[in-house]
Design a protein around this motif. Sequence first.
Motif, PDB file in Angstrom:
ATOM      1  N   PRO A 138       0.793  -1.235   0.000  1.00  0.00           N
ATOM      2  CA  PRO A 138       0.000   0.000   0.000  1.00  0.00           C
ATOM      3  C   PRO A 138       0.820   1.277   0.000  1.00  0.00           C
ATOM      4  CG  PRO A 138       0.091  -0.884   2.204  1.00  0.00           C
ATOM      5  CD  PRO A 138       0.848  -1.855   1.331  1.00  0.00           C
ATOM      6  N   GLN A 139       2.090   1.152  -0.337  1.00  0.00           N
ATOM      7  CA  GLN A 139       2.962   2.314  -0.469  1.00  0.00           C
ATOM      8  C   GLN A 139       3.092   3.097   0.834  1.00  0.00           C
ATOM      9  OE1 GLN A 139       1.808   4.704  -3.842  1.00  0.00           O
ATOM     10  NE2 GLN A 139       1.862   2.968  -5.255  1.00  0.00           N
ATOM     11  N   GLY A 140       3.317   2.340   1.915  1.00  0.00           N
ATOM     12  CA  GLY A 140       3.563   2.971   3.199  1.00  0.00           C
ATOM     13  C   GLY A 140       2.337   3.220   4.045  1.00  0.00           C
ATOM     14  N   LYS A 141       1.152   3.029   3.515  1.00  0.00           N
ATOM     15  CA  LYS A 141      -0.075   3.225   4.290  1.00  0.00           C
ATOM     16  C   LYS A 141      -0.255   2.065   5.268  1.00  0.00           C
ATOM     17  CE  LYS A 141      -2.396   5.658   0.495  1.00  0.00           C
ATOM     18  NZ  LYS A 141      -1.354   5.443  -0.510  1.00  0.00           N
ATOM     19  N   GLU A 142      -0.840   2.338   6.422  1.00  0.00           N
ATOM     20  CA  GLU A 142      -1.054   1.327   7.431  1.00  0.00           C
ATOM     21  C   GLU A 142      -2.235   0.427   7.070  1.00  0.00           C
ATOM     22  OE1 GLU A 142      -1.400   3.055  11.273  1.00  0.00           O
ATOM     23  OE2 GLU A 142       0.655   3.833  11.306  1.00  0.00           O
ATOM     24  N   GLY A 143      -2.272  -0.727   7.693  1.00  0.00           N
ATOM     25  CA  GLY A 143      -3.388  -1.644   7.477  1.00  0.00           C
ATOM     26  C   GLY A 143      -2.976  -2.836   6.638  1.00  0.00           C
ATOM     27  N   HIS A 144      -3.869  -3.818   6.582  1.00  0.00           N
ATOM     28  CA  HIS A 144      -3.604  -5.027   5.812  1.00  0.00           C
ATOM     29  C   HIS A 144      -3.590  -4.722   4.313  1.00  0.00           C
ATOM     30  CE1 HIS A 144      -5.107  -7.863   9.257  1.00  0.00           C
ATOM     31  NE2 HIS A 144      -3.919  -7.305   9.506  1.00  0.00           N
ATOM     32  N   TRP A 145      -2.754  -5.437   3.616  1.00  0.00           N
ATOM     33  CA  TRP A 145      -2.571  -5.218   2.187  1.00  0.00           C
ATOM     34  C   TRP A 145      -3.698  -5.887   1.398  1.00  0.00           C
ATOM     35  CZ3 TRP A 145       3.357  -5.955   0.904  1.00  0.00           C
ATOM     36  CH2 TRP A 145       4.115  -5.166   1.777  1.00  0.00           C
ATOM     37  N   THR A 146      -4.059  -5.285   0.273  1.00  0.00           N
ATOM     38  CA  THR A 146      -5.108  -5.845  -0.586  1.00  0.00           C
ATOM     39  C   THR A 146      -4.630  -7.149  -1.217  1.00  0.00           C
ATOM     40  OG1 THR A 146      -5.928  -3.624  -1.075  1.00  0.00           O
ATOM     41  CG2 THR A 146      -6.628  -5.400  -2.554  1.00  0.00           C
ATOM     42  N   LYS A 147      -5.508  -8.131  -1.181  1.00  0.00           N
ATOM     43  CA  LYS A 147      -5.182  -9.492  -1.625  1.00  0.00           C
ATOM     44  C   LYS A 147      -5.795  -9.767  -2.995  1.00  0.00           C
ATOM     45  CE  LYS A 147      -6.349 -14.196  -0.021  1.00  0.00           C
ATOM     46  NZ  LYS A 147      -7.002 -14.916   1.114  1.00  0.00           N
ATOM     47  N   TYR A 148      -5.007 -10.414  -3.877  1.00  0.00           N
ATOM     48  CA  TYR A 148      -5.480 -10.777  -5.214  1.00  0.00           C
ATOM     49  C   TYR A 148      -5.196 -12.261  -5.476  1.00  0.00           C
ATOM     50  CZ  TYR A 148      -5.666  -5.738  -5.971  1.00  0.00           C
ATOM     51  OH  TYR A 148      -5.942  -4.393  -5.859  1.00  0.00           O
TER      52      TYR A 148
END
Length: 416
Positions: free
Chosen positions: A119-129
């Motif tokens: 996520p380019q440094g943003k907090e939280g879980h990453w989007t899954k594909y």
Amino acid sequence: MKLFSAILVLTASACALSAAGPFRLHSFQKLKLSDQFYCEGAHAGDFNRDGKMDVVIGPFVFVGPDFKERFEFRSAKTYDPGNYSDNFLTFTYDFNQDGWIDILVVDIPGKPACWYQNPQGKEGHWTKYLIHEVVENESPTFGDITGDGKPELIFNTSGQAGYAAPDWANPTQPWKFHPVTSKDKKWQLYTHGLGFGDVDGDGRSDLLEYTGWWKQPGSNSGDPLWAYQPVNLGEGGAQILVYDFSGDGLADIVTCLHPHQYGLAWFQQQKQGEQRTFQKHVLMGKTNEESPYGIKMTQIHAFDLVDMDRDGVMDFVTGKRWWAHKPPTDPESDAPAMLYWFRTHRLPGGDVDFVPYVIDNDSGVGTQVIATDLNGDQWPDVIVGNKKGCFVFLHQVREVSEAEWTQAQPKRTSGR
């Protein structure tokens, strides 16, 4: 982080760049990042783009250079060592070409493989594909098997082996699977052993499994099946390494002879006309006497190919997968979880002496082990995630006298 330890592992690991020196001793600083079982595969990348390598082990990214800070990129879950995790292998790559390294996770055989977008440094879980719904085999691998300059995920599914590649213009969509083998082989959910490399020297990578190899054709247009060449590499392997270990211009093979019992060997390629054969040389067997260096271990379930001593010749890392099955299924399940690197020492006449150096005796491997430079000193370090926890081994090198180097060398216990 609940647990962090830094232990200097003083081993007998040593090698010389030449007969005249310099003489260098190799040791490894052991960082135990966690004692929890999260995964059996780990990898590395500069995920926060600070110029320092980080490691991904299970659901966590451990931030370099000291790996004391960590964050979740997906939901964290711990597992009982008698069971299995949802993470058999991990790979890293910038899949959407945005300049930020993403993470690929392969679940237990028969489950999906997915990639997680940084996520380019943003907090939280990453989007899954989703990559593919059903990824079978215990040693899927990730690399450029097609020669197009971009990596593919290599595995078997629905009775055939092959590779999955994304539409690079839209990598968030499921990847297309390209089978290269027929269904005659009867590939199954827990097939052991997979690798790729240029076996025949034609400039194209071939696919390998413990029963043989499949020759890549001149073009993959239309998804043709590849021609099968049988080779007996044991009863089922782990990662299968393809490299000219002997230096004679012919690619050789290294793998385990059984991933849950005993056996490690290299297979020396020999060629007469168009006929190729592979001579087996046992490096470890069921007894100490079957090893040139008097060592043995079970559950050799992972390998990585790396030039550990920077002499221009590739070596390899392997070890014991502790509790691959819950005891007492496998022999010597509770034996020390050894982690080794084997130096490739080329000898006159095309022979090779694979010299085993201990990295650690209480970690081993998972279904994956990775060697790569984490701290920028140009020496490969080692990353492990398994049922004993999460580990980084920082490679340390010092120059010594010839006498000290000689004293530290592993000693042969049998003739060639």
